[in-house]
Design a protein around this motif. Structure first.
Motif, PDB file in Angstrom:
ATOM      1  N   SER A 124     -51.643 -69.019  42.992  1.00 41.68           N
ATOM      2  CA  SER A 124     -51.900 -67.435  42.666  1.00 41.68           C
ATOM      3  C   SER A 124     -50.965 -66.909  41.693  1.00 41.68           C
ATOM      4  CB  SER A 124     -51.544 -66.561  43.765  1.00 41.68           C
ATOM      5  OG  SER A 124     -50.361 -66.519  44.296  1.00 41.68           O
ATOM      6  N   SER A 125     -51.419 -66.059  41.190  1.00 42.73           N
ATOM      7  CA  SER A 125     -50.536 -65.186  40.011  1.00 42.73           C
ATOM      8  C   SER A 125     -49.755 -63.982  40.578  1.00 42.73           C
ATOM      9  CB  SER A 125     -51.517 -64.959  38.753  1.00 42.73           C
ATOM     10  OG  SER A 125     -52.346 -63.900  39.375  1.00 42.73           O
ATOM     11  N   GLY A 126     -50.185 -63.720  41.892  1.00 43.79           N
ATOM     12  CA  GLY A 126     -49.578 -62.564  42.652  1.00 43.79           C
ATOM     13  C   GLY A 126     -49.683 -61.154  42.024  1.00 43.79           C
ATOM     14  N   GLY A 127     -50.758 -60.969  41.146  1.00 40.85           N
ATOM     15  CA  GLY A 127     -51.038 -59.615  40.588  1.00 40.85           C
ATOM     16  C   GLY A 127     -52.115 -58.864  41.319  1.00 40.85           C
ATOM     17  N   PRO A 128     -52.065 -57.713  40.959  1.00 42.25           N
ATOM     18  CA  PRO A 128     -53.203 -56.771  41.755  1.00 42.25           C
ATOM     19  C   PRO A 128     -54.494 -57.131  41.018  1.00 42.25           C
ATOM     20  CG  PRO A 128     -51.913 -55.559  40.369  1.00 42.25           C
ATOM     21  CD  PRO A 128     -51.327 -56.651  40.257  1.00 42.25           C
ATOM     22  N   ALA A 129     -55.621 -56.673  41.465  1.00 38.22           N
ATOM     23  CA  ALA A 129     -56.933 -56.876  41.103  1.00 38.22           C
ATOM     24  C   ALA A 129     -56.824 -55.596  39.715  1.00 38.22           C
ATOM     25  CB  ALA A 129     -58.090 -56.577  41.750  1.00 38.22           C
ATOM     26  N   VAL A 130     -57.607 -56.038  38.683  1.00 40.86           N
ATOM     27  CA  VAL A 130     -57.676 -54.958  37.734  1.00 40.86           C
ATOM     28  C   VAL A 130     -58.813 -53.947  38.013  1.00 40.86           C
ATOM     29  CG1 VAL A 130     -58.390 -54.576  35.354  1.00 40.86           C
ATOM     30  CG2 VAL A 130     -57.263 -56.690  35.855  1.00 40.86           C
ATOM     31  N   ILE A 131     -58.283 -52.683  38.290  1.00 39.05           N
ATOM     32  CA  ILE A 131     -59.236 -51.666  38.688  1.00 39.05           C
ATOM     33  C   ILE A 131     -59.683 -50.880  37.544  1.00 39.05           C
ATOM     34  CG2 ILE A 131     -59.226 -49.552  40.222  1.00 39.05           C
ATOM     35  CD1 ILE A 131     -56.642 -50.680  41.606  1.00 39.05           C
ATOM     36  N   PRO A 132     -61.014 -50.543  37.240  1.00 39.12           N
ATOM     37  CA  PRO A 132     -61.569 -49.671  36.199  1.00 39.12           C
ATOM     38  C   PRO A 132     -60.918 -48.525  36.249  1.00 39.12           C
ATOM     39  CG  PRO A 132     -63.300 -50.829  37.533  1.00 39.12           C
ATOM     40  CD  PRO A 132     -62.020 -50.843  38.377  1.00 39.12           C
ATOM     41  N   VAL A 133     -60.797 -47.666  34.974  1.00 39.34           N
ATOM     42  CA  VAL A 133     -60.254 -46.318  34.966  1.00 39.34           C
ATOM     43  C   VAL A 133     -60.756 -45.400  35.946  1.00 39.34           C
ATOM     44  CG1 VAL A 133     -59.465 -44.653  33.234  1.00 39.34           C
ATOM     45  CG2 VAL A 133     -59.351 -47.226  32.596  1.00 39.34           C
ATOM     46  N   PRO A 134     -62.118 -45.276  35.659  1.00 34.80           N
ATOM     47  CA  PRO A 134     -62.945 -44.320  36.522  1.00 34.80           C
ATOM     48  C   PRO A 134     -62.514 -44.383  37.850  1.00 34.80           C
ATOM     49  CG  PRO A 134     -64.198 -45.229  35.064  1.00 34.80           C
ATOM     50  CD  PRO A 134     -63.231 -46.099  34.757  1.00 34.80           C
ATOM     51  N   VAL A 135     -62.334 -45.428  38.411  1.00 34.70           N
ATOM     52  CA  VAL A 135     -61.881 -45.792  39.990  1.00 34.70           C
ATOM     53  C   VAL A 135     -60.694 -45.161  40.238  1.00 34.70           C
ATOM     54  CG1 VAL A 135     -61.791 -47.486  41.761  1.00 34.70           C
ATOM     55  CG2 VAL A 135     -63.538 -47.371  40.351  1.00 34.70           C
ATOM     56  N   LYS A 136     -59.672 -45.642  39.123  1.00 33.74           N
ATOM     57  CA  LYS A 136     -58.276 -44.983  39.137  1.00 33.74           C
ATOM     58  C   LYS A 136     -58.298 -43.565  39.416  1.00 33.74           C
ATOM     59  CE  LYS A 136     -55.681 -48.906  37.093  1.00 33.74           C
ATOM     60  NZ  LYS A 136     -54.911 -49.089  36.098  1.00 33.74           N
ATOM     61  N   LEU A 137     -58.976 -42.957  38.198  1.00 29.85           N
ATOM     62  CA  LEU A 137     -58.987 -41.432  38.174  1.00 29.85           C
ATOM     63  C   LEU A 137     -59.599 -40.930  39.207  1.00 29.85           C
ATOM     64  CD1 LEU A 137     -58.340 -39.790  35.758  1.00 29.85           C
ATOM     65  CD2 LEU A 137     -60.768 -39.857  34.977  1.00 29.85           C
ATOM     66  N   LEU A 138     -60.663 -41.210  40.147  1.00 33.75           N
ATOM     67  CA  LEU A 138     -61.222 -40.641  40.962  1.00 33.75           C
ATOM     68  C   LEU A 138     -60.172 -40.762  42.233  1.00 33.75           C
ATOM     69  CD1 LEU A 138     -64.985 -41.441  40.814  1.00 33.75           C
ATOM     70  CD2 LEU A 138     -63.993 -39.197  40.436  1.00 33.75           C
ATOM     71  N   SER A 139     -59.747 -42.013  42.549  1.00 37.90           N
ATOM     72  CA  SER A 139     -58.920 -42.197  43.884  1.00 37.90           C
ATOM     73  C   SER A 139     -57.656 -41.305  43.603  1.00 37.90           C
ATOM     74  CB  SER A 139     -58.849 -43.646  43.983  1.00 37.90           C
ATOM     75  OG  SER A 139     -58.276 -44.258  42.767  1.00 37.90           O
ATOM     76  N   GLY A 140     -57.175 -41.368  42.490  1.00 37.29           N
ATOM     77  CA  GLY A 140     -55.716 -40.602  42.243  1.00 37.29           C
ATOM     78  C   GLY A 140     -55.924 -39.144  42.521  1.00 37.29           C
ATOM     79  N   LEU A 141     -57.011 -38.470  41.959  1.00 36.80           N
ATOM     80  CA  LEU A 141     -57.504 -37.446  41.637  1.00 36.80           C
ATOM     81  C   LEU A 141     -57.714 -37.061  43.402  1.00 36.80           C
ATOM     82  CD1 LEU A 141     -59.738 -36.297  38.614  1.00 36.80           C
ATOM     83  CD2 LEU A 141     -57.124 -36.081  39.127  1.00 36.80           C
ATOM     84  N   GLY A 142     -58.451 -37.597  43.863  1.00 34.39           N
ATOM     85  CA  GLY A 142     -58.709 -37.555  45.461  1.00 34.39           C
ATOM     86  C   GLY A 142     -57.396 -37.424  46.177  1.00 34.39           C
ATOM     87  N   VAL A 143     -56.536 -38.473  46.049  1.00 30.57           N
ATOM     88  CA  VAL A 143     -55.095 -38.177  46.769  1.00 30.57           C
ATOM     89  C   VAL A 143     -54.622 -36.819  46.520  1.00 30.57           C
ATOM     90  CG1 VAL A 143     -52.989 -39.329  47.169  1.00 30.57           C
ATOM     91  CG2 VAL A 143     -54.959 -40.811  46.883  1.00 30.57           C
ATOM     92  N   ILE A 144     -54.516 -36.476  45.162  1.00 32.96           N
ATOM     93  CA  ILE A 144     -53.837 -35.418  44.588  1.00 32.96           C
ATOM     94  C   ILE A 144     -54.387 -34.039  45.511  1.00 32.96           C
ATOM     95  CG2 ILE A 144     -53.500 -33.711  42.687  1.00 32.96           C
ATOM     96  CD1 ILE A 144     -52.809 -35.979  41.030  1.00 32.96           C
ATOM     97  N   ALA A 145     -55.915 -34.129  45.380  1.00 34.77           N
ATOM     98  CA  ALA A 145     -56.573 -32.825  46.069  1.00 34.77           C
ATOM     99  C   ALA A 145     -56.226 -32.975  47.636  1.00 34.77           C
ATOM    100  CB  ALA A 145     -58.152 -33.141  45.815  1.00 34.77           C
TER     101      ALA A 145
END
Lengths: 148, 202
Positions: free
Chosen positions: A106-127
């Motif tokens: 294993s390379s021990g790294g996280p999965a690559v998350i697309p930017v729109p998913v990051k944006l939506l999930s981050g904004l969701g947590v902030i809201a």
């Protein structure tokens, strides 16, 4: 006899000339990483240091990621190999690559998350957090108004 | 400029964590009793900072730089609010996407949040006009890049000279874009929502 010594001398000279020759063979496989920025762009030509398992004193290998942000190396022992990638701008990553019986586990790294998913999930947590804070502040004001 | 874990030495990590914690504690205390009307604005500011930091621009040598969004928050809401908002966005990025390390959060907070919020606000107050952001943006970018370069240098991750100039210069270039975006948004807000420019700046 003279001829024998002459041939012997020539053969030594020829061997000496060949001593610095370099031969090569194609190899395949290896372990490595693909480094991507938060927006999915590759971390191209970033400086890479590879540390062997249990040897943090000095790097096993130094190099650079390619234009696609990829770097490959050939581990010569099993264990957790540490890779540090630095773009010289304060961005980079440190990851471990687990090698067992010569194969990468294993390379021990996280999965690559697309930017729109990051944006939506981050904004969701902030809201969510802002709403929670707003709720608490409004309740505090209502309590204060009730006491008054 | 989101330094990951494993890049900074223990001394640099400790010093920046202490400095960052001090600013975070004071800003939390100052904003603890914020009126409910202000909280959605702080949330929107955090969303703005979080979103713009995801958008990267290519820099020379294949590297990448991004906007920080803190100058706009400092100009509208004040330095302590901008610092807290920046901390929230950085913490979220580190926790959710490993964009910047958790141990290096203090260093990232100082480079991005503290320098840009307090220095940005101080410079903004000298001439509070939208066009000022065009000058303040690159200056803040340069200073943030310089702080990042010093931390990396002290941790043995950056050679002096060219590395300093490259990092600070690239961040100054990103600051140009930051200044232009901030100036245009402030200009638009002054026409469309002038009340937002008259908020209490905490």
């Amino acid at each position: 006899m003279k001829l024998f010594y002459a041939v012997l001398l020539l053969s030594f000279l020829a061997a000496g000339l060949c001593a610095h020759g370099v031969s090569g063979r194609a190899i395949s496989g290896g372990a490595g990483l693909e480094a991507l920025y938060a927006d999915g762009e590759p971390l191209s030509f970033g400086e890479v240091k590879v540390y062997a398992p249990g040897d943090a004193a000095g790097p096993f290998q130094r190099g650079y990621t390619d234009r696609n942000g990829r770097f490959l190396f050939s581990p010569d022992s099993d264990g957790r190999w540490r890779l540090e990638i630095n773009d010289g701008m304060g961005h980079g990553l440190v990851r471990e690559v687990l090698v067992k019986k010569g194969a990468v586990i294993s390379s021990g790294g996280p999965a690559v998350i697309p930017v729109p998913v990051k944006l939506l999930s981050g904004l969701g947590v902030i809201a969510l957090l802002s709403g929670l804070w707003l709720h608490l502040a409004a309740r505090r004001r209502l309590k204060a108004a009730g006491k008054a | 400029m989101h330094i990951p874990d494993g890049f900074l030495s223990g001394g640099v990590l400790g010093a920046t964590a202490l400095g960052g914690l001090a600013v975070f504690s004071v800003s939390s205390a100052r904003l603890k009793n914020s009126p409910p009307e202000r909280i959605p604005l702080l949330g929107a500011a955090a969303a703005w900072v979080f979103a713009v930091q995801l958008l990267a621009f290519p820099a020379p040598g294949g590297a990448s730089v991004h906007l920080n969004g803190v100058l706009l928050c400092a100009a509208l809401l004040g330095p302590w609010s901008a610092a807290l908002v920046s901390f929230s966005a950085l913490l979220l990025s580190a926790l959710m996407f490993q964009h910047g390390g958790l141990f290096s959060l203090g260093a990232n907070f100082i480079n991005i949040g503290v320098i840009q919020a307090f220095l940005g606000f101080a410079l903004w107050r000298l001439r509070p006009a939208a066009s000022s952001a065009l000058v303040i943006g690159p200056l803040l970018g340069f200073l943030s890049g310089l702080a990042c370069a010093v931390e990396l240098y002290l941790s043995g991750r950056l050679a002096s000279g060219a590395g300093f100039l490259l990092l600070a210069g690239a961040q100054a270039a990103a600051g140009l874009a930051e200044g232009a975006v901030t100036a245009s948004l402030l200009g638009a807000l002054s026409r469309l929502k002038p009340g937002l420019l008259r908020l209490e700046r905490v």
